[in-house]
Scaffold this active site. Structure first.
Site, PDB file in Angstrom:
ATOM      1  N   GLY A 214       2.198   2.620  10.829  1.00 25.30           N
ATOM      2  CA  GLY A 214       3.266   3.687  10.565  1.00 25.30           C
ATOM      3  C   GLY A 214       3.923   4.316  11.838  1.00 25.30           C
ATOM      4  O   GLY A 214       4.536   5.204  11.915  1.00 25.30           O
TER       5      GLY A 214
ATOM      6  N   ASN B  67       0.851  -1.282  -0.031  1.00 21.86           N
ATOM      7  CA  ASN B  67       0.038  -0.047   0.103  1.00 21.86           C
ATOM      8  C   ASN B  67       1.009   1.336  -0.138  1.00 21.86           C
ATOM      9  O   ASN B  67       1.448   1.561   1.033  1.00 21.86           O
ATOM     10  CB  ASN B  67      -1.036  -0.101   1.076  1.00 21.86           C
ATOM     11  CG  ASN B  67      -1.781   1.316   1.422  1.00 21.86           C
ATOM     12  OD1 ASN B  67      -1.869   2.279   0.357  1.00 21.86           O
ATOM     13  ND2 ASN B  67      -2.510   1.364   2.790  1.00 21.86           N
TER      14      ASN B  67
ATOM     15  N   SER C 256       3.192  -1.615  10.498  1.00 17.16           N
ATOM     16  CA  SER C 256       4.636  -1.940  10.683  1.00 17.16           C
ATOM     17  C   SER C 256       5.189  -3.088  10.228  1.00 17.16           C
ATOM     18  O   SER C 256       6.057  -3.687  11.112  1.00 17.16           O
ATOM     19  CB  SER C 256       4.939  -1.161  12.238  1.00 17.16           C
ATOM     20  OG  SER C 256       4.572  -0.070  12.408  1.00 17.16           O
TER      21      SER C 256
ATOM     22  N   GLU D 206      -7.093   4.934   7.506  1.00 19.47           N
ATOM     23  CA  GLU D 206      -6.622   6.589   7.043  1.00 19.47           C
ATOM     24  C   GLU D 206      -8.025   6.963   6.515  1.00 19.47           C
ATOM     25  O   GLU D 206      -8.498   8.267   6.686  1.00 19.47           O
ATOM     26  CB  GLU D 206      -5.458   6.754   6.424  1.00 19.47           C
ATOM     27  CG  GLU D 206      -4.345   6.419   7.037  1.00 19.47           C
ATOM     28  CD  GLU D 206      -3.372   5.796   6.348  1.00 19.47           C
ATOM     29  OE1 GLU D 206      -3.110   5.794   5.100  1.00 19.47           O
ATOM     30  OE2 GLU D 206      -2.354   5.381   7.230  1.00 19.47           O
TER      31      GLU D 206
ATOM     32  N   HIS E  35      -9.545   1.367   4.381  1.00 22.52           N
ATOM     33  CA  HIS E  35      -8.541   1.426   5.247  1.00 22.52           C
ATOM     34  C   HIS E  35      -8.712   2.501   6.368  1.00 22.52           C
ATOM     35  O   HIS E  35      -9.288   3.545   6.333  1.00 22.52           O
ATOM     36  CB  HIS E  35      -7.239   2.129   4.410  1.00 22.52           C
ATOM     37  CG  HIS E  35      -6.030   2.110   4.892  1.00 22.52           C
ATOM     38  ND1 HIS E  35      -5.665   3.042   5.702  1.00 22.52           N
ATOM     39  CD2 HIS E  35      -4.849   1.483   4.868  1.00 22.52           C
ATOM     40  CE1 HIS E  35      -4.328   2.786   6.318  1.00 22.52           C
ATOM     41  NE2 HIS E  35      -3.804   1.514   5.779  1.00 22.52           N
TER      42      HIS E  35
ATOM     43  N   GLU F 289      -5.742  -4.744  10.470  1.00 23.56           N
ATOM     44  CA  GLU F 289      -4.655  -3.314  10.767  1.00 23.56           C
ATOM     45  C   GLU F 289      -5.046  -2.346  12.049  1.00 23.56           C
ATOM     46  O   GLU F 289      -5.843  -1.625  11.999  1.00 23.56           O
ATOM     47  CB  GLU F 289      -4.404  -2.529   9.479  1.00 23.56           C
ATOM     48  CG  GLU F 289      -4.218  -3.299   8.314  1.00 23.56           C
ATOM     49  CD  GLU F 289      -3.644  -2.257   7.260  1.00 23.56           C
ATOM     50  OE1 GLU F 289      -2.515  -2.608   6.696  1.00 23.56           O
ATOM     51  OE2 GLU F 289      -4.177  -1.081   7.114  1.00 23.56           O
TER      52      GLU F 289
ATOM     53  N   LYS G  44       0.146   4.241  -0.473  1.00 21.43           N
ATOM     54  CA  LYS G  44      -0.508   5.306   0.166  1.00 21.43           C
ATOM     55  C   LYS G  44      -0.333   6.542  -0.783  1.00 21.43           C
ATOM     56  O   LYS G  44      -0.142   6.385  -2.077  1.00 21.43           O
ATOM     57  CB  LYS G  44      -0.012   5.901   1.577  1.00 21.43           C
ATOM     58  CG  LYS G  44      -0.386   4.658   2.363  1.00 21.43           C
ATOM     59  CD  LYS G  44      -0.092   4.896   3.993  1.00 21.43           C
ATOM     60  CE  LYS G  44      -0.166   3.391   4.565  1.00 21.43           C
ATOM     61  NZ  LYS G  44      -0.120   3.660   6.143  1.00 21.43           N
TER      62      LYS G  44
HETATM   63  P1  PGA Z   1       2.584   0.547   7.824  1.00 21.22           P
HETATM   64  O1  PGA Z   1       1.064   0.809   6.958  1.00 21.22           O
HETATM   65  O2  PGA Z   1       3.084  -0.723   7.061  1.00 21.22           O
HETATM   66  O3  PGA Z   1       3.420   1.556   7.150  1.00 21.22           O
HETATM   67  O4  PGA Z   1       2.206   0.578   9.181  1.00 21.22           O
HETATM   68  C1  PGA Z   1       0.275  -0.379   6.811  1.00 21.22           C
HETATM   69  C2  PGA Z   1      -1.078   0.039   6.062  1.00 21.22           C
HETATM   70  O5  PGA Z   1      -1.371   1.159   6.510  1.00 21.22           O
HETATM   71  O6  PGA Z   1      -1.502  -0.438   5.447  1.00 21.22           O
END
Ligand code: PGA
Length: 256
Positions: free
Chosen positions: A178, A10, A218, A102, A100, A172, A12
């Site tokens: 992140g 992903n 992460s 976000e 997601h 997640e 983003k």
């Molecule tokens: P990350 O993001 O691996 O940077 O924690 C995962 C995601 O949001 O899909």
């Protein structure tokens, strides 16, 4: 249980077209013909990068799929700024991420929106990577399983087992995205097992055994092994570590 693991990147809101072509080409250069036997690989760049990335992957005859990060449920019309399933399908997308955290937190996406998007995708012949996950407040309250499984039920409301079987759920935990703070393999496994039990209730045991449940938050080359060793974790949805060829390839290789 013959679920093939999946590694989905992903990206983003990262990478211009030029940068996307460079990163996709780097990944493609590392591609091994044997990979698809053991792992399904998807990259989810921003919309504008989808076609260029797909072109690179196809030209090199890789079996790496591209997916969108979001999609709208109507197929066309006066929806300024939105992108539809037929549009991403024509580009050659196999899937889209939906729900997601976000999108839920920053753009107000609701469980109902997520459900409409899942339905639009499966009706269009694409599959959804449905993201679910709890905040730290929910975890501290001790209601993680209820919260996450309610998200799963809502996302798949009115979707039949044959359509759902091709879909993927990504667990997640928001507090792990992140942040460098990964869920322990045991924490992630407990929720992924609860997700699979819910899928079995909704669609029957057979469909639930086929469906992949990914972990995201992460995930990186240092923690991937412990997570993949869990019986209900079938791969990863990778943010930060998918933006570098080296770490993304290491994650793919962890599935071999
Ligand atoms: P990350 O993001 O691996 O940077 O924690 C995962 C995601 O949001 O899909």
């Amino acid at each position: 249980m013959a679920r093939k693991p999946m590694m989905a990147g992903n990206w983003k809101m990262n990478n211009t077209v030029g940068e996307a072509v460079v990163l996709t080409q780097e990944i493609s250069n590392q591609y091994e013909k044997e990979w698809p036997e053991s792992v399904e690989i998807v990259i989810c760049p921003p919309y504008v990068d989808l076609k260029p990335a797909k072109t690179v992957l196809d030209f090199d005859k890789t079996k790496i799929a591209v997916g969108a990060q979001n999609v709208y449920w109507e197929s066309k019309g006066a929806y300024t700024g939105e992108i539809s399933v037929p549009m991403i399908k024509e580009i050659g997308c196999a899937c889209s991420i939906v729900g997601h955290s976000e999108r839920r937190e920053l753009f107000g996406e609701t469980n109902e929106d997520v459900n409409r998007k899942v339905k639009a995708l499966v009706e269009g012949g694409l599959y959804a990577i449905v993201c679910v996950g709890e905040s730290l407040a929910v975890r501290d309250e001790g209601t993680t399983d209820e919260y996450v499984t309610a998200q799963v039920r809502a996302a798949f409301a009115g979707v039949d087992a044959s359509d759902a079987a091709g879909c993927v759920v990504a667990y997640e935990p928001i507090w792990a995205i992140g942040t460098g703070r990964t869920a322990t393999p045991e924490q992630a496994e407990a929720v992924c097992a609860a997700i699979r039990a819910t899928l079995a209730e909704l669609f029957g045991g057979e469909a639930a055994e086929e469906m992949r449940v990914l972990y995201g938050g992460s995930m990186n080359p240092g923690n991937v092994e412990g997570l993949l060793a869990q019986p209900n974790i079938d791969g990863g949805l990778i943010g930060g570590a998918s933006l570098k060829c080296e770490s993304f390839v290491q994650l793919i290789e962890a599935c071999l």
